[in-house]
Every structure is written in C-alpha cells, then in structure tokens.
Design a protein around this motif. Structure first.
Motif, PDB file in Angstrom:
ATOM      1  N   ALA A 122       0.829  -1.212   0.000  1.00  0.00           N
ATOM      2  CA  ALA A 122       0.000   0.000   0.000  1.00  0.00           C
ATOM      3  C   ALA A 122       0.859   1.255   0.000  1.00  0.00           C
ATOM      4  N   ASP A 123       1.909   1.274   0.809  1.00  0.00           N
ATOM      5  CA  ASP A 123       2.763   2.461   0.906  1.00  0.00           C
ATOM      6  C   ASP A 123       3.468   2.746  -0.420  1.00  0.00           C
ATOM      7  N   HIS A 124       3.954   1.708  -1.072  1.00  0.00           N
ATOM      8  CA  HIS A 124       4.700   1.930  -2.312  1.00  0.00           C
ATOM      9  C   HIS A 124       3.774   2.261  -3.478  1.00  0.00           C
ATOM     10  N   PHE A 125       2.541   1.773  -3.454  1.00  0.00           N
ATOM     11  CA  PHE A 125       1.599   2.225  -4.476  1.00  0.00           C
ATOM     12  C   PHE A 125       1.282   3.699  -4.271  1.00  0.00           C
ATOM     13  N   GLN A 126       1.116   4.085  -3.019  1.00  0.00           N
ATOM     14  CA  GLN A 126       0.838   5.491  -2.715  1.00  0.00           C
ATOM     15  C   GLN A 126       1.979   6.381  -3.191  1.00  0.00           C
ATOM     16  N   ASN A 127       3.209   5.902  -3.095  1.00  0.00           N
ATOM     17  CA  ASN A 127       4.383   6.690  -3.481  1.00  0.00           C
ATOM     18  C   ASN A 127       4.665   6.654  -4.982  1.00  0.00           C
ATOM     19  N   ARG A 128       3.985   5.786  -5.710  1.00  0.00           N
ATOM     20  CA  ARG A 128       4.210   5.692  -7.160  1.00  0.00           C
ATOM     21  C   ARG A 128       3.585   6.907  -7.849  1.00  0.00           C
ATOM     22  N   SER A 129       4.316   7.506  -8.769  1.00  0.00           N
ATOM     23  CA  SER A 129       3.841   8.734  -9.407  1.00  0.00           C
ATOM     24  C   SER A 129       2.620   8.467 -10.275  1.00  0.00           C
ATOM     25  N   ALA A 130       1.812   9.510 -10.474  1.00  0.00           N
ATOM     26  CA  ALA A 130       0.626   9.388 -11.323  1.00  0.00           C
ATOM     27  C   ALA A 130       1.020   9.018 -12.746  1.00  0.00           C
ATOM     28  N   GLU A 131       2.143   9.559 -13.220  1.00  0.00           N
ATOM     29  CA  GLU A 131       2.598   9.260 -14.577  1.00  0.00           C
ATOM     30  C   GLU A 131       2.883   7.772 -14.745  1.00  0.00           C
ATOM     31  N   LEU A 132       3.557   7.181 -13.747  1.00  0.00           N
ATOM     32  CA  LEU A 132       3.879   5.753 -13.836  1.00  0.00           C
ATOM     33  C   LEU A 132       2.632   4.892 -13.677  1.00  0.00           C
TER      34      LEU A 132
END
Length: 646
Positions: free
Chosen positions: A63-73
C-alpha cells in the motif's frame, strides 16, 4: 489464467484518463486478486505462526509503495495493461552498456539518445549504476545500495531526469536488481560486522566450520580461480559468512522473512524510479539448502513468484527478467510451472541459443543448434526471451551432453575443442578470445572476448587481409540477423555495432587483471562513430548493416513473439534454417550459412514452404527478387537471407 491476465481484465478497456480514485480502486482489485496466491507462497516459505506479523507488514509495504508511485507511472501501468504483453512486440531492439565506459555519466547518456534513435535502439540495459565499493566490486554487482546512484554516474535526480527522457522517447529501461547478495560494505553487512545479531541473520553466518563444511560437500564453485570455496571468514564478526560469488559479496539469507520484506521494498523503490524491466541477477542461487547445489531449488521459484506477484500489485507495467544461465530445461522453469505458470518472470535470457550459435561458428555445423532449440521445453505464451550474441559476461558451454553425444561427439572433448578454438590454442583458428575461470580439476572453462575478435576481425585487421575482414563483417551481421529474426527481444552489446575489438587494458589494472571478462568491456570508440558516414570500412559496414536489419525487423509483423517458429532440416548441416509465422502471408524464412565455403539448399524445399514461385524468390534484406535457374540455391559463406513468403 495467470495473474497478469486477471489484472488486465480487472483494468477493463483503455479509456479516458482515470482519476486517482479509480487508480486506487484498481490497486485494491489487484491486491485482492493476488492475495490468496501471495499468502500461500509467503507461508509456504515462512510457515511458522510467528511470521503472521511479517505478512501484515507485507500488505502495508504494498500500500505504501503504491501510494508513493507517481501518477505518470500509474497511467503507464494502465496503458501497458491495455496493450497486453507489450514486451512481445517485434518493435523492440535492445542494447546493453556500461554507462561509464559508453559515455561517462547519466547526463551524457541522455545526450546520446539521438545515437540510439538513429540505430533503432529503444530498449536499454544499463549495467549497475548504484553505489558500490571503491575497490573490486564485480563490475558493480557488489552493491552498497539498491537505489542510490553512485556519484561517479551522477545524482538521483539525474537518474529521474533520464528515465523521464526515456519515456518521452519510448525507450524501455532495464536495470539490475542484485537479488542474491550485497557487498560486504552494505549497511546490513556493516551492522553484522559490528556484532548486531539481527543483521547477522540477514546473511548465512556461522561461528565455526561445521555447517559450512556440510554445505561445501555439494556446493559447486562459481569462480574457482579467484574465489575458491563458498565461505569467507570475517575477523570483525568472528564468523564464517557464505560468499558463493566473491569474498566481498555476502549471500542474503532468504529463510529470514525480514530479508524478503526488506528486499521487496528495494525492488518497489527501484520500480517507482521509472525502471521498466528489472533484471533479477543470479536468481537461481536464492535459496540455500545443505545437501543440494543450492541452485534452482523449488523454494527459489516460490520466492521469485512472490516477488513478482507483489510487484504486479503495485506496478503492473513493470516486468522481471530472469538472469538464469542454467541448463535449458531449468531456464524455462523461471517462467513458472504448474500453478505458477506465467507467474514468475516475463522474460529470460535464451542462453542456450547464444552458446549454440558460437558452437556453430566453431564447428561450421548447425545440428546441435537446431537440436537444442527444437528440444527446448515450450515457454508460456505470455513470456518471451532476450536473445543475444555477447554480453558483459562469459560464454558458458552449458550444452545438453546427450545432444552432443547424439552427434557422435564426446561432450568433454568437444568443450575442450571450443575452448581451444576461441581462446587462441589452435593456430588455424581466426578467433582471438580468452579463457575465463578454467577449472583444472574438471577441465571446465568459459570463453570471453568481443564478438568481432571471436569472429576473426581482430586477426584479419592485424594481417591487413581485406578478404578476411569482409568475412568477419558478414559473420557479425549473420549472427545478429539471426537473433533479430528470432522470437524475443534482440540485445546488442555496446561496441558490437561498430565492430569493437578486445580491450587488453584491463591487464594493467590491479582490480581487474584477474577477471578476463574485462576484455569485452571497452571504452566506446566515439571517434569511429564520428566517421561512420564519411569512411567506408568494417565499422561502417557493420553499423549500417545492423541499422538496416533493425529497421527491417520492425516492419515485419511476423517477427513478433506472438507468432510461430519452425526449424527446418535443409539437408545441409552447414545451414541454419528457420521460419517465422509460416502459417500466414507474413511468413519469413531465414537461412544462414555457417561454413567458409558456398553451400546449397534444395529449391524444392523453398517451394514447398511457399518461398519460391516460378523459380523466383524475394530477399527482404536487399529487397531484390532473384531467379533460381537450377534445383539448388547457392548461399555464400556467412550469407544471411530473409525470404518473403510468395
């Protein structure tokens, strides 16, 4: 149905730009779809009840790493899901390079994008660029960090800028994830040396030789010349540590779930920086067990699948490459089998293809090549290969002994012949290579050297023999023309596109002199590049020949890895003949002559397959239609033909 296919179904049809809320909902759907399999895999590796908290930590990491993934990616992930198995397209053409030896640093690499575009390269494998020890570091594969860029290459921001430029140009980026080991300077190793028991359990460490000696009874040696044995005594720690590769590379202990969770975070951090393909280095070694070779174990496969399924939840547009240079029947297992079919790695190196091509160069015969590829177990339809001629590493001779014996050759004697042929032990051989890691007890060794030098270009230039130079150029283009037509992603090793020769300067550097692989890691010759358009020589012949073949590949729908391949016995063992997409009008027949003399193929075969009509055939490479005036088509030494279906 594999999990990636399920995710594609969940994502639905590509449409308008989704909101952040919809992207979050898709994440939850992916997590739910993968949950049971992730849970089963995790507890099959870590069955104790005390590891329940670790599994809960895993969910938070996702969950944390999805939250940190940029909108572009995240949007790129969605786009790739809509495209399906995007990596199977015939539009990809790759190159592998060391950034420092190619151009210096990351910013200078960005300046070289026009060079890649001109050649047709849109897939780049950058050798390790993260922090590493200042001394011996195995070419960057002894890592001090999994995500921090080494200052020699630039800054983290330079890397983020580079990945953005790659996306803008449609270039796919592959980076290594050194998943089996860290350097002995990694923060965990430093804590272990300082006596911290928590981090001593991140590695295989032992107070005495009792367990190491049990391991050694069945563990093979990877680098017998420079790093014999598999354990190193650490005086600071007062313990023995497992070091399968080099004394300064400490093997990670994946029986400890804390190691998996920490490495999962490193993997997701790397994907969130904009990496498209993550190369799992040495993944065959991930699980260690006394009484085995500690390679290709079932637990290693489950661990890889666990990594991959977690990565899919967070970044479904990112895929994994298996760096598994193992026996052919073992390679395909890294795509996943049974319940894990299609749920391990999406790509793997076709190492047996590479090795058999070099065998055909030395023997001038193609039966082992055809037999080995024809007997390779089928891969899942959703996976693909990396096809290559040379890379930064050695050429292993991992042929199936039964295939060699079936040709009437003794396997041990034949491997010795190949070492002699390529490593300057036969006066008549044109090859100028070097032996890597010869083991005097087993007689085994590997081969290293540049493509051009192994194919005779270096010796031909020394002899100032124009005819031999021309022969070497034809052979280089023939080998690359074969992999450009084969199912998978073709990967050119930087320098091969201009015929760069062996680099012997490593012999004057103390930290490299014992590693002959550096003979094929030269400083890129930009002076030659600057003269390509103005000078007609071997370099320009190779460059423009490859440029043409790459462009031609991208124009042929029959060369995508969604299309079939068939190997044909041409009745002439000097010829390698295979067909792509032969069931359709887009069919292409590839013929290559490995001999130093002209060879012939029956025109009746070409006609029966649909590539000869009224005595005429069309060669896609030169664009010419030619007429055959007899029952035999002659193919020149080192000649390559791509015939269009009539």
């Amino acid at each position: 149905m594999n999990q990636a296919a399920i995710h594609k179904t969940l994502a639905g049809k590509p449409g308008s730009k989704p909101t952040s809320g919809k992207l979050g909902l898709l994440f939850e759907k992916r997590r739910a779809a993968n949950f049971t399999l992730i849970q089963d895999l995790f507890f099959s590796l870590y069955p104790e009840a005390r590891h329940t908290a670790s599994f809960e930590s895993l969910q938070k990491i996702l969950a944390d790493h999805f939250q940190n993934r940029s909108a572009e990616l995240k949007l790129q992930d969605l786009k790739r899901q809509g495209e399906g198995n995007w990596y199977q397209s015939g539009a990809w053409a790759g190159m592998q390079l060391y950034v420092d030896r190619f151009c210096g640093d990351l910013n200078k690499l960005k300046d070289k994008l026009p060079y890649f575009e001109a050649l047709g390269i849109n897939f780049l494998h950058l050798m390790p660029i993260t922090k590493r020890p200042a001394g011996p570091n195995d070419g960057g594969y002894a890592v001090n960090s999994y995500s921090e860029i080494d200052p020699a290459y630039g800054t983290d921001q330079d890397f983020i800028s580079l990945t953005a430029a790659f996306r803008e140009k449609g270039i796919c980026l592959m980076l290594d994830f050194v998943v089996n080991h860290t350097s002995d300077e990694f923060p965990w190793a430093l804590e272990a040396k300082a006596g911290n028991p928590k981090y001593q359990e991140y590695y295989y460490t032992f107070p005495d030789r009792n367990l190491p000696d049990l391991f050694e009874q069945s563990l093979p040696e990877v680098f017998p010349e420079t790093s014999p044995g598999n354990f190193t005594y650490c005086p600071q720690m007062g313990r023995w540590v497992m070091t399968v590769f080099n004394t300064y590379q400490w093997d990670l202990n994946y029986t400890n779930p804390a190691v998996f969770l920490s490495m999962l975070e490193n993997l997701l951090d790397l994907s969130n920086k904009g990496v498209d393909v993550i190369r799992f280095d040495a993944l065959a070694f991930l699980w260690k067990k006394i009484g085995t070779t500690s390679q290709n174990l079932p637990e290693a496969h489950r661990l890889i699948a666990l990594f991959r399924l977690c990565l899919q939840v967070v970044a479904p547009g990112v895929i994994i490459l298996a760096e598994a240079i193992v026996a052919p029947e073992e390679i395909v297992r890294y795509f996943g089998q049974d319940i894990l079919e299609g749920n391990e790695c999406e790509i793997a190196y076709n190492a047996i293809f590479m090795a058999c091509l070099w065998n055909s160069v030395a023997t001038k015969k193609t039966r082992l090549l055809r037999q080995s590829l024809g007997n390779l177990p089928p891969k899942p339809d959703t996976c693909t290969w990396i096809n290559y001629i040379r890379c930064h590493d050695d050429i292993g001779l991992g042929f199936d002994d039964s295939h060699i014996s079936a040709l009437g050759w003794d396997p041990h004697t034949h491997r010795r012949f190949l070492l002699d042929y390529f490593c300057q032990r036969l006066e008549w051989s044109p090859a100028k290579g070097a032996v890597f890691m010869y083991n005097p007890f087993t007689g085994d060794g590997r081969i290293t050297g540049s493509t051009a030098s192994l194919l005779g270009l270096e010796r031909a230039i020394e002899e100032k023999d124009a005819s031999k130079i021309s022969t070497a150029v034809r052979k280089i283009l023939m080998l690359y023309g074969i992999i450009l037509a084969a199912p998978g992603i073709p990967l050119i090793y930087a320098g091969d596109e201009i015929g760069m020769l062996n680099d012997y300067s490593y012999m004057n550097e103390a930290d490299k002199v014992m590693d002959s692989r550096w003979i094929n890691r030269p400083i890129h010759d930009w002076r030659t590049v600057s003269r390509l358009s103005s000078e007609k020589n071997h370099a320009s012949g190779i460059y423009y020949g490859l440029q043409h073949l790459i462009a031609l590949r991208k124009q042929q729908p029959g060369l995508a890895d969604t299309r079939s391949i068939r190997y044909h016995d041409a009745g002439n063992d000097h010829l390698f003949v295979f067909e792509r997409d032969g069931e359709s009008d887009n069919g292409i027949l590839i013929l290559a002559n490995f001999d130093d003399s002209p060879q012939v193929v029956r025109t009746s075969l070409l006609g029966a397959l649909g590539y000869l009509r009224e005595g005429q055939f069309q060669n896609l490479i030169d664009g010419k239609t030619k007429k055959v005036r007899s029952g035999l088509l002659e193919i020149s030494p080192g000649e390559l033909l791509w015939l269009r279906k009539c």
